[in-house]
Enzyme design. Structure first.
Site, short mmCIF file in Angstrom:
data_model
loop_
_atom_site.label_atom_id
_atom_site.label_comp_id
_atom_site.label_asym_id
_atom_site.label_seq_id
_atom_site.Cartn_x
_atom_site.Cartn_y
_atom_site.Cartn_z
N LYS A 117 -12.44 -16.69 61.75
CA LYS A 117 -13.56 -16.02 60.97
C LYS A 117 -12.74 -15.15 60.00
O LYS A 117 -11.82 -14.12 60.21
CB LYS A 117 -14.25 -15.01 62.13
CG LYS A 117 -15.29 -14.22 61.66
CD LYS A 117 -16.23 -13.36 62.48
CE LYS A 117 -17.31 -12.48 61.91
NZ LYS A 117 -16.83 -12.03 60.69
N ASP A 132 -12.94 -12.05 56.93
CA ASP A 132 -13.35 -10.81 56.63
C ASP A 132 -13.37 -10.92 55.28
O ASP A 132 -12.30 -10.42 54.52
CB ASP A 132 -12.41 -9.76 57.05
CG ASP A 132 -13.20 -8.45 57.17
OD1 ASP A 132 -14.20 -8.42 56.86
OD2 ASP A 132 -12.48 -7.49 57.68
N SER A 187 25.80 -17.47 56.54
CA SER A 187 25.12 -18.51 57.21
C SER A 187 25.48 -18.67 58.65
O SER A 187 25.04 -19.45 59.64
CB SER A 187 25.47 -20.12 56.57
OG SER A 187 26.78 -20.32 56.66
#
Length: 814
Positions: free
Chosen positions: A232, A234, A681
């Site tokens: 839904k 807004d 990394s």
């Protein structure tokens, strides 16, 4: 051509009379649409040699290219386009015969016309850089195209006209030969030479307003095969009505709001249909994929920039009324119209056919409003219908009570003042005044009144926004609170008291309700681990339990990089000394905290993402050590949110050289107005990570990353290579840009590495990187206790790659 233009200006029948020309169209893509996009025209010209003249309106003239064989919609076919002199805008309306003995003598047909819009850089800048990307919205030519300048060849300025791989791409180059009539007058060359008049094409208006279908509220998602579920949004409900001469955007009450959303109106003109009615919502989406209403209101006040139309239904296309068809067929037609994805301003609302409760839970945790359930067999009714159900999100969280407000109605208190503990600390989240029985209210007041204080507790952010008459208490009581999500200023909506949290140390002991369950997904896990004593890292004695504990401690830092992102796991079920392997797809038994993502490619298995601590624990239970994420997140996996350069050195290259290489790439990116971040990394090298605003395609990002890597490899061949060949890598650093592909992955910040030392992929600031001595320097112990935010602001960066990159690269010999 100059003489032809002179003849054009001087002959009355070419300038003031509609003969032998055609009309001044008022439709989409004509002069009437100048406010929504520049005009373009393709004139088929049969002179000494037949060719097609592509003309783009810019700065008061028509930029012109002669395309020898006409445009090709096959991306594999690159058409030579010779730049010619600029023409006056009025020439775009010319259809007729250039007289004998004039330059270019012969018939001219308006083969196509419409509007065009630049993609990426400003068109003047892109044109000067020799690489103009643009979108065409004509009747025959549509979608994304590019003009790429070739190296100078004498007096001619040669370009290539290339079709991009999009919805409008074709598998052959027959486009130019399929149409032999004027798009304006429907005349052939023979008709034009004979001076026959054409019949002007009538342009249809947008369809009338269709009253929208509305929802009925429900308490929980329905189940069954006949339901689909959507988030839904807004925002503002909008109906998009597309006509041949304009686009109209109407509110749910039928008011014309087209002027408020110019980006959406512009994009609607590019749809591959003459007539259409789409139902959807105008929204501004946040990084979490949820609509942000305050940002929408602000965007409308600033002219509508950045507002998107999320389409969830199609009511009409061309002459077909779809309202009597099932929703499943309407959705299929919508996906066909928008190409399964749409554009930057028009997107399709994602929908799932099962897992309504799971979707509601995810939306609730994320702070969304709720979900919509729709019957896939239902027709479109212009009224409120039980075939569409609205289910509001109700979230449960823990909050520390820091005060209370006096009551004017004879109660013990009006409301409690709350603070919520997140990864940073306690922050003010508003008040709760409901959910108390008379007995519970009295007991709560008795508890709090014994721990009152004169001043506000320290160390709670945002507490200055609490009411001035707050009666402060020592923050030792934790309550379970239900609420409807978080507002833009960080307050909980519709908060309701559920009871004290007895299971939290230091809480009160009054009437804890059975439904007040722990929901702190960043700090707890309810996954049961087996074989917890199994040693996974034999060199340092790290067990499976230790790995699970590590990922729970760093969950607040690693989860934002995993949120809704397809993830691959490196698993070492028997320890890193034994077999390890990558896993891209979830196993059936991987359930708690593992979200399944439907494959964007048909006939392929599901992918998975991890949005909460339970998912980390589940992965560890199955032997996961490393987490590798895609460069994009759901719901739009075709919109990358980061570009990554993996600096992978040969064994004989010192780490100091890798640091210098990372800094060089940082400086190149910085000069192209791109902010970047460093990730040590945990293996051999450094990743340079560039956050993106998800407005560009994988094709764009891959091309940019390749250009940067290959240019640096050419300019400094003794330091870098841009190919994966290990033979060529000796003494050099491989700039691995291949991770910037649609399903490419890269190690996630804070992930463990399957290395003997239990090293970690550690995000660092550029200043910190200067002192790092090894890519595997950071270990579990370092990371679990590290503080601060080395990538401060990473998720707030809004940037995309522009043509500035190519300008900067040319300075390196590219």
């Amino acid at each position: 051509m100059a003489r032809a233009l002179q003849a054009y200006r001087s002959k009355r029948d070419f300038t003031s009379s509609p003969e032998p020309h055609g009309d001044q169209l008022g439709g989409r893509g004509s002069a009437a649409t100048a406010a929504h996009g520049r005009r373009f025209v393709v004139q088929r010209h049969r002179a000494r040699r037949e060719h097609f003249d592509l003309r783009l309106e810019m700065d008061g003239v028509m930029l012109s290219w002669a395309v020898t064989k006409g445009p090709s919609a096959d991306p594999r076919t690159k058409r030579l386009a010779v730049r010619t002199e600029d023409h006056p805008i009025s020439y775009a309306d010319f259809e007729g015969v250039i007289p004998d003995k004039s330059y270019g003598a012969g018939p001219v047909m308006i083969w196509d016309q419409g509007s065009w819009a630049a993609v990426g850089a400003e068109p003047a800048t892109a044109l000067g850089g020799g690489h103009l990307k643009f979108v065409l919205s004509g009747k025959r030519i549509r979608g994304r195209w590019a003009l790429v300048r070739l190296k100078s060849a004498g007096a001619r300025e040669n370009w290539l006209l290339i079709k991009d791989r999009d919805t409008y791409a074709e598998g052959d180059d027959s486009l130019a030969q399929r149409f032999d009539t004027s798009v304006v007058t429907n005349r052939t060359f023979a008709h034009i030479l004979q001076g026959k008049k054409g019949q002007l094409q009538k342009r249809r208006n947008p369809p009338d307003f269709v009253p929208p279908m509305l929802c009925i509220e429900a308490g929980s998602p329905p189940s069954g095969d006949d339901w689909q579920y959507e988030i839904k949004y807004d925002g503002y409900r909008l109906q998009m009505a597309v006509g041949e001469n304009r686009v109209v955007l109407r509110t749910r009450n039928g008011h014309d709001w087209t002027a408020k959303f110019p980006d959406i109106a512009n994009a609607a003109q590019l749809l591959s249909t003459r007539i259409a009615v789409l139902d959807g919502e105008a929204v501004v989406l946040g990084r979490d994929g949820l609509a942000d209403y305050p940002k929408l209101v602000s965007a409308i006040k600033q002219g509508g920039a950045g507002v998107q139309f999320v389409a969830f239904d199609l009511l009409r296309v061309d002459d077909r009324d779809l309202t009597k068809l099932p929703l499943a067929e309407r959705r299929a037609a919508l996906q066909e119209l928008l190409g399964n994805r749409g554009t930057d301003a028009i997107r399709i609302a994602p929908a799932v056919r099962d897992g309504g409760q799971e979707l509601l839970a995810r939306v609730t945790v994320a702070g969304g409003e709720g979900i919509i359930a729709k019957r896939v067999s239902s027709k479109y009714y212009s009224r409120r219908s039980s075939s569409w159900l609205k289910i509001k999100a109700v979230r449960r969280d823990d909050a520390v009570v820091v005060g209370w407000l006096p009551s004017r109605a004879g109660r013990h208190f009006a409301s409690l003042v709350l603070a919520h503990r997140d990864s940073v600390g306690l922050r003010y989240v508003g008040r709760v005044g409901t959910g108390f029985t008379a007995r519970v209210e009295r007991e709560v007041f008795e508890q709090l009144s014994r721990h009152g204080r004169k001043s506000a507790p320290r160390g709670i952010s945002g507490l200055e926004a609490a009411p001035d008459n707050t009666q402060w208490v020592t923050p030792r009581f934790t309550a379970a609170i239900s609420h409807g999500g978080t507002t833009a200023d960080g307050r909980w909506r519709a908060a309701r008291f559920l009871g004290w949290r007895d299971d939290v140390a230091g809480s009160g002991t009054t009437s804890a309700r059975p439904d007040a369950k722990p929901v702190d997904h960043f700090a707890k896990s309810s996954v049961t681990l087996t074989h917890v004593d199994r040693v996974v890292f034999s060199d340092v004695g790290l067990t499976k339990a230790d790995i699970a504990a590590y990922y729970q401690r760093v969950a607040p830092r690693i989860l934002p990089h995993l949120q809704d992102r397809p993830v691959s796991l490196l698993r070492a079920p028997n320890g890193i000394d034994h077999e390890t392997f990558f896993q891209r797809h979830p196993m059936p038994a991987m359930r708690r905290g593992i979200r399944r993502i439907p494959s964007p490619d048909e006939m392929r298995a599901e992918y998975m993402s991890i949005n909460e601590a339970d998912g980390l624990a589940t992965a560890v239970q199955f032997g996961a050590v490393e987490f590798h994420g895609w460069g994009a997140t759901c719901p739009d996996l075709d919109a990358p949110d980061r570009m990554i350069f993996d600096l992978d050195p040969a064994d004989d290259v010192p780490f100091a050289a890798v640091r210098r290489a990372a800094d060089l790439i940082r400086r190149v990116l910085e000069r192209a107005a791109l902010k970047s971040y460093a990730l040590v990394s945990g293996g051999k090298g450094i990743h340079v990570v560039v956050p993106l605003d998800r407005t560009q395609s994988w094709t764009d990002i891959e091309a940019s990353a390749s250009a940067i890597a290959r240019t640096l490899a050419r300019a400094e061949a003794d330091r870098f290579v841009a190919t994966a060949s290990k033979a060529r890598r000796k003494g050099r650093i491989y700039i691995d840009w291949l991770r910037n592909k649609r399903s490419g992955t890269a190690i996630v910040p804070y992930s463990l590495r399957a290395r003997p030392s239990a090293s970690v992929a550690m995000p660092v600031s550029w200043r910190t990187l200067a002192g790092v001595q090894s890519a595997s320097q950071f270990t579990v112990a370092d990371t679990a206790t590290a503080g601060g935010s080395p990538w401060r602001g990473f998720f707030d960066v809004r940037q995309h790659v522009t043509s500035n990159v190519m300008t900067v690269l040319r300075q390196f010999g590219g």
